[in-house]
Design an enzyme around this catalytic site. Structure first.
Site, mmCIF file in Angstrom:
data_model
loop_
_atom_site.group_PDB
_atom_site.id
_atom_site.type_symbol
_atom_site.label_atom_id
_atom_site.label_comp_id
_atom_site.label_asym_id
_atom_site.label_seq_id
_atom_site.Cartn_x
_atom_site.Cartn_y
_atom_site.Cartn_z
ATOM 1 N N ARG A 30 39.936 26.092 36.686
ATOM 2 C CA ARG A 30 40.696 26.072 35.715
ATOM 3 C C ARG A 30 41.634 25.085 36.594
ATOM 4 N NH1 ARG A 30 43.746 31.861 36.970
ATOM 5 N NH2 ARG A 30 44.949 30.920 38.401
ATOM 6 N N ASN B 51 41.098 22.166 47.005
ATOM 7 C CA ASN B 51 41.768 22.288 45.759
ATOM 8 C C ASN B 51 42.429 23.908 45.437
ATOM 9 O OD1 ASN B 51 43.632 21.522 43.163
ATOM 10 N ND2 ASN B 51 42.210 23.035 42.918
ATOM 11 N N ASP C 288 34.257 27.759 42.451
ATOM 12 C CA ASP C 288 35.424 29.183 41.982
ATOM 13 C C ASP C 288 35.275 30.401 42.375
ATOM 14 O OD1 ASP C 288 37.474 30.309 40.761
ATOM 15 O OD2 ASP C 288 38.471 27.756 40.239
ATOM 16 N N THR D 159 50.910 24.033 35.600
ATOM 17 C CA THR D 159 49.637 24.932 35.819
ATOM 18 C C THR D 159 50.237 26.133 35.668
ATOM 19 O OG1 THR D 159 49.901 25.351 38.086
ATOM 20 C CG2 THR D 159 48.681 23.097 37.131
ATOM 21 N N MET E 69 44.761 21.730 38.217
ATOM 22 C CA MET E 69 44.157 21.093 38.232
ATOM 23 C C MET E 69 43.432 20.621 39.094
ATOM 24 S SD MET E 69 48.468 21.040 41.135
ATOM 25 C CE MET E 69 47.554 20.081 42.522
ATOM 26 N N ASP F 65 33.921 31.445 47.178
ATOM 27 C CA ASP F 65 35.103 31.955 48.096
ATOM 28 C C ASP F 65 35.129 31.884 48.981
ATOM 29 O OD1 ASP F 65 37.555 33.535 49.132
ATOM 30 O OD2 ASP F 65 36.614 35.759 48.166
ATOM 31 N N VAL F 66 36.759 31.004 49.297
ATOM 32 C CA VAL F 66 36.388 29.272 50.287
ATOM 33 C C VAL F 66 36.721 29.959 51.567
ATOM 34 C CG1 VAL F 66 37.364 27.658 48.586
ATOM 35 C CG2 VAL F 66 38.836 29.027 49.532
ATOM 36 N N TYR G 41 53.245 31.623 51.497
ATOM 37 C CA TYR G 41 52.254 30.212 50.878
ATOM 38 C C TYR G 41 52.505 29.308 51.779
ATOM 39 C CZ TYR G 41 51.137 27.134 47.204
ATOM 40 O OH TYR G 41 50.747 25.734 46.534
HETATM 41 N N1 LIG Z 1 51.204 23.714 40.306
HETATM 42 C C1 LIG Z 1 51.677 23.532 41.012
HETATM 43 O O1 LIG Z 1 53.201 23.156 41.049
HETATM 44 C C2 LIG Z 1 51.589 23.458 42.650
HETATM 45 C C3 LIG Z 1 52.122 22.805 44.090
HETATM 46 C C4 LIG Z 1 51.700 22.251 44.711
HETATM 47 C C5 LIG Z 1 50.418 22.691 45.082
HETATM 48 N N2 LIG Z 1 49.631 22.537 44.673
HETATM 49 C C6 LIG Z 1 48.698 23.219 45.466
HETATM 50 O O2 LIG Z 1 47.394 22.873 43.753
HETATM 51 C C7 LIG Z 1 45.719 23.900 44.047
HETATM 52 C C8 LIG Z 1 46.337 24.056 42.915
HETATM 53 O O3 LIG Z 1 47.312 24.799 42.267
HETATM 54 P P1 LIG Z 1 47.030 24.845 40.936
HETATM 55 O O4 LIG Z 1 48.836 24.809 40.414
HETATM 56 O O5 LIG Z 1 45.355 24.652 39.545
HETATM 57 O O6 LIG Z 1 46.845 26.482 41.091
HETATM 58 P P2 LIG Z 1 45.874 27.840 39.199
HETATM 59 O O7 LIG Z 1 45.994 28.693 40.141
HETATM 60 O O8 LIG Z 1 45.778 27.152 38.229
HETATM 61 O O9 LIG Z 1 44.404 27.393 40.539
HETATM 62 C C9 LIG Z 1 44.091 27.417 41.539
HETATM 63 C C10 LIG Z 1 42.424 27.912 41.583
HETATM 64 O O10 LIG Z 1 42.172 28.299 42.847
HETATM 65 C C11 LIG Z 1 41.084 29.450 42.440
HETATM 66 N N3 LIG Z 1 40.798 30.326 43.340
HETATM 67 C C12 LIG Z 1 41.502 31.333 44.061
HETATM 68 N N4 LIG Z 1 41.241 31.528 44.785
HETATM 69 C C13 LIG Z 1 39.713 31.273 45.648
HETATM 70 C C14 LIG Z 1 39.514 31.555 46.086
HETATM 71 N N5 LIG Z 1 38.876 32.233 47.048
HETATM 72 N N6 LIG Z 1 37.617 30.902 46.282
HETATM 73 C C15 LIG Z 1 38.024 30.032 45.387
HETATM 74 N N7 LIG Z 1 38.807 29.668 44.394
HETATM 75 C C16 LIG Z 1 40.210 29.916 44.878
HETATM 76 C C17 LIG Z 1 41.650 29.335 41.146
HETATM 77 O O11 LIG Z 1 40.279 30.789 40.660
HETATM 78 C C18 LIG Z 1 41.965 29.243 40.761
HETATM 79 O O12 LIG Z 1 41.222 28.564 39.143
HETATM 80 C C19 LIG Z 1 46.408 25.017 44.971
HETATM 81 O O13 LIG Z 1 46.275 24.459 46.215
HETATM 82 C C20 LIG Z 1 47.752 24.968 45.246
HETATM 83 O O14 LIG Z 1 48.334 25.672 46.280
HETATM 84 C C21 LIG Z 1 50.363 23.492 43.093
#
Ligand SMILES: NC(=O)c1ccc[n+]([C@@H]2O[C@H](COP(=O)([O-])OP(=O)(O)OC[C@H]3O[C@@H](n4cnc5c(N)ncnc54)[C@H](O)[C@@H]3O)[C@@H](O)[C@H]2O)c1
Length: 245
Positions: A17, A88, A38, A188, A19, A61-62, A153
């Site tokens: 989902r 990601n 994922d 997101t 990003m 699971d990463v 975080y």
């Molecule tokens: N959205 C923001 O504003 C933002 C800002 C800075 C950094 N980020 C980073 O961007 C990345 C993507 O975030 P997003 O906003 O799309 O969030 P999101 O929560 O919508 O997506 C994160 C995804 O990671 C997956 N995930 C979680 N734990 C996992 C695991 N153990 N193994 C595999 N997959 C796993 C989730 O199922 C999900 O699909 C993340 O690393 C987040 O920290 C996001």
């Protein structure tokens, strides 16, 4: 449709989902084969079906090393190589120092930090063998600045920034580039962790006056993943509308 990733095979973690999904869609549109990795099996499979023969889903699971082997195997056996890894996947829980528990530290550590390390290690040998590769580690502006409520975080995101530099140093000799992205506030599911007041204030502190979109983020990831950035290694790229300046 373009050809900026023609012939490349990518693993994108957390791609079911938000990003990660936008990156998967853009990478396929630019000619790549993509392994969507994922823990959200239904969402991941649905996305892979939508993207067609150029995409496949693998449960990953990463934070679990054994599962990485299966993900890399899938890339190599189904698509022939592993050229790109986007680390990601991430979790975000907002908490003050007093609210942070050891369990919360563990959760962030395992997914955001250990997960990136295990990903780097899983693709290193096959990329070294082929003499090329591009790895993009998703950090955050929380890995550059101390934001309120981000200690659990953000410390893992600082670690991702550091891991990127160390890996870029060691892997570079083998033609493997490692860079980090530092998103600001991207629209997101993850932002649902913030209160409406916090999210309402985000635009106000952003010089561009708005949140970013997943498509804007994906374009920058594509640049770092592709040969267009062939002399970019160990770099950190903010995609934050100027929030961190
Ligand atoms: N959205 C923001 O504003 C933002 C800002 C800075 C950094 N980020 C980073 O961007 C990345 C993507 O975030 P997003 O906003 O799309 O969030 P999101 O929560 O919508 O997506 C994160 C995804 O990671 C997956 N995930 C979680 N734990 C996992 C695991 N153990 N193994 C595999 N997959 C796993 C989730 O199922 C999900 O699909 C993340 O690393 C987040 O920290 C996001």
């Amino acid at each position: 449709m373009g050809n900026r990733l023609e012939g490349k095979v990518a693993i994108i973690t957390g791609a079911a989902r938000s990003m990660g999904a936008a990156q998967a869609g853009l990478f396929v549109a630019e000619g790549a084969k993509v392994v969507i990795a994922d823990i959200l099996d239904d969402d991941g499979k649905r996305l892979a079906d939508q993207l067609g023969d150029s995409a496949t889903f693998v449960h990953l699971d990463v934070g679990e090393e054994a599962q990485w082997e299966a993900a890399v195997d899938t890339a190599v056996t189904e698509f022939g190589s592993i050229d790109i890894l986007v680390n990601n996947a991430g979790v975000y829980r907002r908490a003050s120092f007093e609210e942070i528990t050891p369990e919360l530290i563990d959760l962030h550590y395992k997914v955001n930090q250990l997960g990136v390390f295990l990903g780097l290690r899983a693709v290193y040998a096959p990329m070294r063998e082929q003499g090329s590769g591009s790895i993009v580690n998703v950090s955050s502006i929380s890995g550059m600045r101390a934001l309120p409520g981000h200690a659990a975080y953000g410390t893992t995101k600082w670690a991702v920034r550091g891991l990127t530099k160390y890996a870029a140093t060691e892997f570079g000799r083998h033609g493997i580039r490692v860079n980090s992205t530092h998103p600001g506030f991207i629209d997101t599911v993850m932002l649902e962790e913030n209160s409406p007041e916090v999210n309402a204030g985000i635009s106000a502190v952003t010089p561009l006056g708005r949140k970013g979109t997943v498509d804007e983020l994906a374009e920058v990831t594509l640049f770092l993943a592709s040969d267009a950035s062939s002399y970019v290694n160990g770099a950190e790229l903010t995609i934050d509308g100027g929030t961190s300046i």
